[in-house]
Design an enzyme around this catalytic site. Structure first.
Site, PDB file in Angstrom:
ATOM      1  N   CYS A  55       0.828  -1.193   0.000  1.00 36.19           N
ATOM      2  CA  CYS A  55       0.000   0.000   0.000  1.00 36.19           C
ATOM      3  C   CYS A  55       0.873   1.258   0.000  1.00 36.19           C
ATOM      4  CB  CYS A  55      -0.922  -0.011   1.214  1.00 36.19           C
ATOM      5  SG  CYS A  55      -2.168   1.301   1.205  1.00 36.19           S
ATOM      6  N   CYS A  56       1.885   1.279   0.853  1.00 40.61           N
ATOM      7  CA  CYS A  56       2.805   2.413   0.892  1.00 40.61           C
ATOM      8  C   CYS A  56       3.581   2.547  -0.421  1.00 40.61           C
ATOM      9  CB  CYS A  56       3.788   2.262   2.047  1.00 40.61           C
ATOM     10  SG  CYS A  56       3.086   2.577   3.688  1.00 40.61           S
TER      11      CYS A  56
ATOM     12  N   CYS B  97       7.339   4.097   6.018  1.00 44.12           N
ATOM     13  CA  CYS B  97       6.483   3.886   4.848  1.00 44.12           C
ATOM     14  C   CYS B  97       7.272   3.379   3.646  1.00 44.12           C
ATOM     15  CB  CYS B  97       5.758   5.175   4.473  1.00 44.12           C
ATOM     16  SG  CYS B  97       6.830   6.502   3.888  1.00 44.12           S
TER      17      CYS B  97
END
Length: 234
Positions: free
Chosen positions: A119-120, A226
């Site tokens: 996702c990051c 992240c």
């Protein structure tokens, strides 16, 4: 990145700027990279205003890259606009993930739960790589006192053929707070509610006074970054 950039060695700059003030580091970054080849990356988070204030004092026209992931708090988006006006920032670029990538890899918006690293990657790492493509150097606001992987960051480092400047690397928490007080900077709207470090909504939680300030990021998972600071930007 423009291939006309002739960058000085990162280790030499790091030695020269090891004890420099944030303003001195940013001024040196402009000189080393060139005014048109330097960008600032900011999350407009709970401590971002301090760095952006120093940047604005040096040159308010330095481009600021803001990663609008699609999962940010509305308060963060409003804070971005507040700081742009308050500091007179003249070139803030809100960068978003590609629609085609989101449709292919996260059509149900559940990737943050099943694979937060992925996702990051699609919402932060890849958009930042695209945004930094024209630049020879970038500035960010990491600090050693934040701990974890940040505890030993240099002031200047090499980053995939670019120079990466960490002007707040050796600044203290008290010094950051002093910048807010001296400049009368507005706090992030969520800080008073216990959010000491703010990222995307699904992966950010409140932090108790006895916890590390980044404890509320990806709570309950081994993940602490992240990826934009652990993956080369070339």
């Amino acid at each position: 990145m423009a291939d006309t950039v002739d960058l000085p060695p990162a280790d030499g700059l790091d030695r020269a700027l090891r004890h420099a003030t944030p303003a001195e580091v940013i001024t040196a970054a402009v000189k080393a990279v060139g005014r048109e080849q330097l960008a600032v990356v900011s999350s407009f988070g709970t401590e971002s205003a301090a760095l952006l204030k120093v940047v604005a004092d040096v040159d308010a026209a330095i481009p600021v890259i803001f990663l609008d992931t699609g999962w940010l708090f509305e308060e963060t988006l409003a804070y971005r606009d507040t700081l742009i006006a308050a500091l007179g920032l003249r070139d803030v670029r809100s960068i978003k993930p590609l629609d085609a990538t989101l449709l292919h890899e996260d059509p149900d918006r559940e990737l943050w739960f099943s694979d937060p690293d992925a996702c990051c990657r699609i919402r932060k790492v890849e958009p930042l790589q695209r945004a930094l493509a024209p630049f020879g150097g970038w500035i960010n606001g990491r600090k050693r006192f934040q701990g974890g992987a940040r505890a030993a960051i240099p002031v200047v480092e090499e980053d995939g053929g670019r120079l990466k400047f960490n002007p707040f690397a050796n600044i203290s928490r008290e010094a950051v707070e002093a910048i807010y007080v001296q400049a009368n900077l507005p706090p992030h709207p969520l800080k008073a509610s216990g959010y000491l470090s703010v990222g995307c909504m699904p992966c950010t939680s409140r932090t108790s006074p006895d916890e590390d300030m980044r404890a509320g990021r990806w709570r309950g998972r081994p993940k602490t970054e992240c990826g934009i600071h652990t993956v080369k930007t070339s």
